[in-house]
Enzyme design. Structure first.
Site, mmCIF file in Angstrom:
data_model
loop_
_atom_site.group_PDB
_atom_site.id
_atom_site.type_symbol
_atom_site.label_atom_id
_atom_site.label_comp_id
_atom_site.label_asym_id
_atom_site.label_seq_id
_atom_site.Cartn_x
_atom_site.Cartn_y
_atom_site.Cartn_z
ATOM 1 C CG ASP A 258 -6.521 24.942 -10.169
ATOM 2 O OD1 ASP A 258 -7.131 24.571 -9.692
ATOM 3 O OD2 ASP A 258 -5.570 26.228 -10.372
ATOM 4 C CG ASP B 226 -0.096 36.585 -10.380
ATOM 5 O OD1 ASP B 226 -1.122 35.857 -10.985
ATOM 6 O OD2 ASP B 226 0.603 35.197 -10.211
ATOM 7 C CG HIS C 14 -3.205 32.656 -11.102
ATOM 8 N ND1 HIS C 14 -2.091 33.672 -9.906
ATOM 9 C CD2 HIS C 14 -3.998 32.741 -10.915
ATOM 10 C CE1 HIS C 14 -3.151 33.439 -8.929
ATOM 11 N NE2 HIS C 14 -4.545 33.098 -9.037
ATOM 12 C CD GLU D 275 1.257 32.134 -10.281
ATOM 13 O OE1 GLU D 275 0.907 33.273 -10.589
ATOM 14 O OE2 GLU D 275 1.064 31.696 -8.524
HETATM 15 C C1 F6R Z 1 -9.010 28.849 -9.384
HETATM 16 C C2 F6R Z 1 -7.769 28.671 -9.709
HETATM 17 C C3 F6R Z 1 -7.164 30.376 -9.708
HETATM 18 C C4 F6R Z 1 -8.678 31.559 -8.943
HETATM 19 C C5 F6R Z 1 -7.438 32.401 -9.316
HETATM 20 C C6 F6R Z 1 -8.869 33.677 -8.590
HETATM 21 O O1 F6R Z 1 -9.302 27.577 -9.057
HETATM 22 O O2 F6R Z 1 -7.113 28.326 -10.889
HETATM 23 O O3 F6R Z 1 -6.699 30.491 -11.225
HETATM 24 O O4 F6R Z 1 -9.405 31.906 -10.266
HETATM 25 O O5 F6R Z 1 -6.794 32.819 -8.458
HETATM 26 O O6 F6R Z 1 -9.442 33.361 -7.257
HETATM 27 P P1 F6R Z 1 -10.233 33.815 -6.758
HETATM 28 O O7 F6R Z 1 -11.284 34.122 -7.243
HETATM 29 O O8 F6R Z 1 -10.546 33.905 -5.431
HETATM 30 O O9 F6R Z 1 -10.293 35.844 -6.588
#
Ligand code: F6R
Length: 239
Positions: free
Chosen positions: A66, A132, A134, A139
């Site tokens: 992403d 959440d 994701h 989401e």
């Molecule tokens: C990042 C991504 C997100 C993260 C998620 C957890 O490329 O796709 O889904 O993996 O938000 O983020 P952290 O590792 O910072 O807790």
């Protein structure tokens, strides 16, 4: 779904071994990258393994999950910038073989799926998980058959991610992300979750029902998923 529980350091080493095995068997493997705090120990370990000559990324291609809409790759909070600095410049990958969805040209996001397909499909997709549920920036409520698309970020996700920005106002409101189907198309998947804040959602996506309310729960239906957890993230699991 296989679940491994160990210290953060240990799981980084274990997950890195999956890359080493894959790439030594298939030197032109396609890997899928994630950003955020979670993969940093793994990326450090991959750099170490590469420097030690245990693995070479020379012929590997990488497709990231992403990118924030509106940030170009030179912005220090863009995911392209993150990948260059946390991984790519520390390994021997050809930067031309690394791909991150464009946060600037977002007119036809699903062409990213065509690029992945043309490259041969992702062999090993790395995921983190949001509190959440994701995965990527898919989401709750995202359709399971979604391809790469633009999403409006939940306020909670923006708040969590504001730790990397000067203020929440600077956190982009939209992102472009691989869809859930894009993720599920990968031949194998590794999800890493660490820390207490992930314990509740870890229990929900592993032990709860498969539902779009918890996007990561779809992983229960993928044939080759490995989940790497530290003790804190695993603390609410039944067994
Ligand atoms: C990042 C991504 C997100 C993260 C998620 C957890 O490329 O796709 O889904 O993996 O938000 O983020 P952290 O590792 O910072 O807790």
């Amino acid at each position: 779904m296989k679940v491994y529980i160990a210290s953060e350091k240990e799981i980084a080493k274990m997950a890195a071994q999956r890359y080493v095995q894959l790439i030594n068997t298939k030197p032109n493997a396609i890997i899928g990258g994630a950003t955020g705090s979670t993969p940093i120990p793994l990326y450090k370990e991959l750099a170490k393994q590469c420097k030690a000559g245990n693995v070479s990324f020379k012929n590997v291609k990488s497709f990231n999950l992403d990118e924030y809409v509106g940030l170009d790759g030179t912005h220090n909070q863009s995911y392209r910038y993150f990948m260059n600095n946390q991984l790519f410049k520390h390994i021997d990958i050809d930067i031309n073989n690394t791909f991150v969805p464009s946060g600037i040209d977002t007119k036809n996001p699903s062409k990213y799926d065509d690029m992945i397909k043309a490259a041969g499909g992702v062999d090993l997709q790395l995921l983190g998980i949001g509190v959440d549920g994701h995965i990527g920036f898919n989401e709750p409520g995202t359709k399971f058959d979604s391809l790469t698309h633009v999403v409006k970020l939940e306020q909670n996700t923006r708040e969590v991610n504001s730790r990397f920005f000067k203020s929440i106002d600077e956190v982009p409101t939209h992102a472009v992300t691989m869809g859930i189907k894009t993720v599920m198309n990968a031949r194998s998947i590794i999800l890493i979750a660490t820390g207490k804040s992930k314990a509740k959602i870890v229990k929900e996506f592993i032990e709860g029902p498969v539902t779009t309310k918890c996007p990561a729960s779809i992983l229960q239906l993928h044939p080759f998923v490995e989940i790497y957890l530290d003790e804190e993230a695993a603390s609410l699991l039944k067994k």
